[in-house]
Design a protein around this motif. Structure first.
Motif, mmCIF file in Angstrom:
data_model
loop_
_atom_site.group_PDB
_atom_site.id
_atom_site.type_symbol
_atom_site.label_atom_id
_atom_site.label_comp_id
_atom_site.label_asym_id
_atom_site.label_seq_id
_atom_site.Cartn_x
_atom_site.Cartn_y
_atom_site.Cartn_z
ATOM 1 N N ASP A 92 12.454 50.162 65.245
ATOM 2 C CA ASP A 92 13.799 49.806 64.787
ATOM 3 C C ASP A 92 13.790 48.298 64.561
ATOM 4 O OD1 ASP A 92 16.448 49.629 64.190
ATOM 5 O OD2 ASP A 92 17.185 50.188 66.180
ATOM 6 N N LEU A 93 13.646 47.918 63.304
ATOM 7 C CA LEU A 93 13.512 46.507 62.932
ATOM 8 C C LEU A 93 14.902 45.889 62.810
ATOM 9 C CD1 LEU A 93 11.298 44.420 62.100
ATOM 10 C CD2 LEU A 93 11.702 45.135 59.741
ATOM 11 N N GLY A 94 15.115 44.787 63.521
ATOM 12 C CA GLY A 94 16.453 44.213 63.570
ATOM 13 C C GLY A 94 17.359 45.088 64.411
ATOM 14 N N SER A 95 16.873 45.478 65.562
ATOM 15 C CA SER A 95 17.533 46.492 66.398
ATOM 16 C C SER A 95 18.828 46.030 67.028
ATOM 17 C CB SER A 95 16.577 46.924 67.516
ATOM 18 O OG SER A 95 16.228 45.808 68.327
ATOM 19 N N GLY A 96 19.014 44.711 67.156
ATOM 20 C CA GLY A 96 20.179 44.229 67.877
ATOM 21 C C GLY A 96 20.153 44.730 69.305
ATOM 22 N N ALA A 97 21.327 45.066 69.832
ATOM 23 C CA ALA A 97 21.432 45.525 71.217
ATOM 24 C C ALA A 97 21.118 47.006 71.372
ATOM 25 C CB ALA A 97 22.832 45.221 71.746
ATOM 26 N N GLY A 98 20.844 47.696 70.262
ATOM 27 C CA GLY A 98 20.410 49.081 70.364
ATOM 28 C C GLY A 98 21.356 50.114 69.807
ATOM 29 N N ARG A 99 22.190 49.718 68.872
ATOM 30 C CA ARG A 99 23.132 50.664 68.250
ATOM 31 C C ARG A 99 22.428 51.933 67.772
ATOM 32 N NH1 ARG A 99 25.597 49.785 62.177
ATOM 33 N NH2 ARG A 99 26.894 51.651 62.085
ATOM 34 N N ASP B 163 17.357 40.979 75.286
ATOM 35 C CA ASP B 163 17.770 41.160 76.683
ATOM 36 C C ASP B 163 18.781 42.305 76.809
ATOM 37 O OD1 ASP B 163 16.147 39.068 77.405
ATOM 38 O OD2 ASP B 163 17.771 37.582 77.485
ATOM 39 N N LYS B 164 19.734 42.343 75.875
ATOM 40 C CA LYS B 164 20.772 43.377 75.919
ATOM 41 C C LYS B 164 20.176 44.754 75.652
ATOM 42 C CE LYS B 164 25.213 44.042 76.483
ATOM 43 N NZ LYS B 164 25.930 43.633 77.692
#
Length: 244
Positions: A64-71, A98-99
């Protein structure tokens, strides 16, 4: 470096800084999969394409590229609990990485999720390593059309036969002040037209099978600048499968 190249670099750095500030604030104040933001649920097509792959095999290796916090990362991993799958989430921001680790622990998918810090433009995808690569909301943040194409080519190289790419990106981006309707300087690194983005994607993936292609208008209220703004764009989805 010429004057125009200096200006392009300055604009890129300004856009990158604005995006980092916006997302850092978002991740610190809001949670994934909770009502109130665009992170409240995974993107439906991301989950649908995973189901397509699960019809063929139980264990998947996903990026997941550019996953952010995991949406998307967390729902993908939840669907894979009990398997020997791996979901690797990569993001540029320390706060996001971290998130994502915190969320993986909270949702009980630490064994499946691997959170890494990295820039989409410089990510190494290896060779024939992934069944599924998701790039949602990150490819418009590379530095140029050339960089865009290079990332896509590396994604292709890193994908196994039968593997799928799900690309979602904002095109024709505008940002306007909520109160006045005045258009503000759009701070996004690569603001392609939908036509140009599709042209590039079709050329790069001419030897893959197109599973889905669509554009939809979207608008999102943001607190990215000194005054509230509305983010307007044509959201482009492009899903393809390697067939040879």
């Amino acid at each position: 470096m010429s004057r125009s190249e200096h200006m392009e670099q300055a604009n890129f750095e300004e856009a990158r800084k604005a995006e980092e500030q916006y997302h850092s604030k978002l991740y610190s104040e809001k949670e994934i999969l909770e009502p109130g933001t665009w992170m409240s649920e995974p993107i439906p097509v991301v989950m649908e394409l995973q189901e397509r792959l699960l019809q063929l095999k139980k264990d998947l290796v996903i990026m997941d590229l550019g996953s952010g916090a995991g949406r998307n990362t967390i729902p993908l991993a939840l669907r894979l609990k009990g398997s020997d799958s791996k979901v690797i989430g990569i993001d540029l921001l320390d706060e996001a990485v971290d998130k994502l680790r915190e969320n993986a622990a909270e949702y009980g998918v630490n064994a499946i999720v691997e959170a890494q810090k990295g820039d989409a433009e410089h990510t190494n995808f290896g060779s024939d390593e992934y069944d599924y690569i998701i790039a949602c909301g990150c490819l418009e943040h590379v530095s140029s059309e050339e960089a865009f194409v290079q990332v896509l080519e590396r994604m292709k190289q890193g994908t196994r036969l039968g593997g799928i790419h799900c690309i979602a990106m904002n095109t024709n981006v505008q940002e306007v002040e909520m109160d006045s309707g005045k258009e503000v300087k759009t701070l996004i690194e690569l603001n392609l037209s939908s036509t140009r983005a599709i042209e590039i994607l079709e050329q790069v993936y001419q030897d893959w099978n197109v599973l889905d292609q669509k554009t939809v208008l979207q608008s999102i209220e943001e607190e990215k600048y000194e005054v509230p703004t509305e983010f307007r764009a044509q959201s482009l989805t492009f899903a393809v499968q390697r067939i040879k």
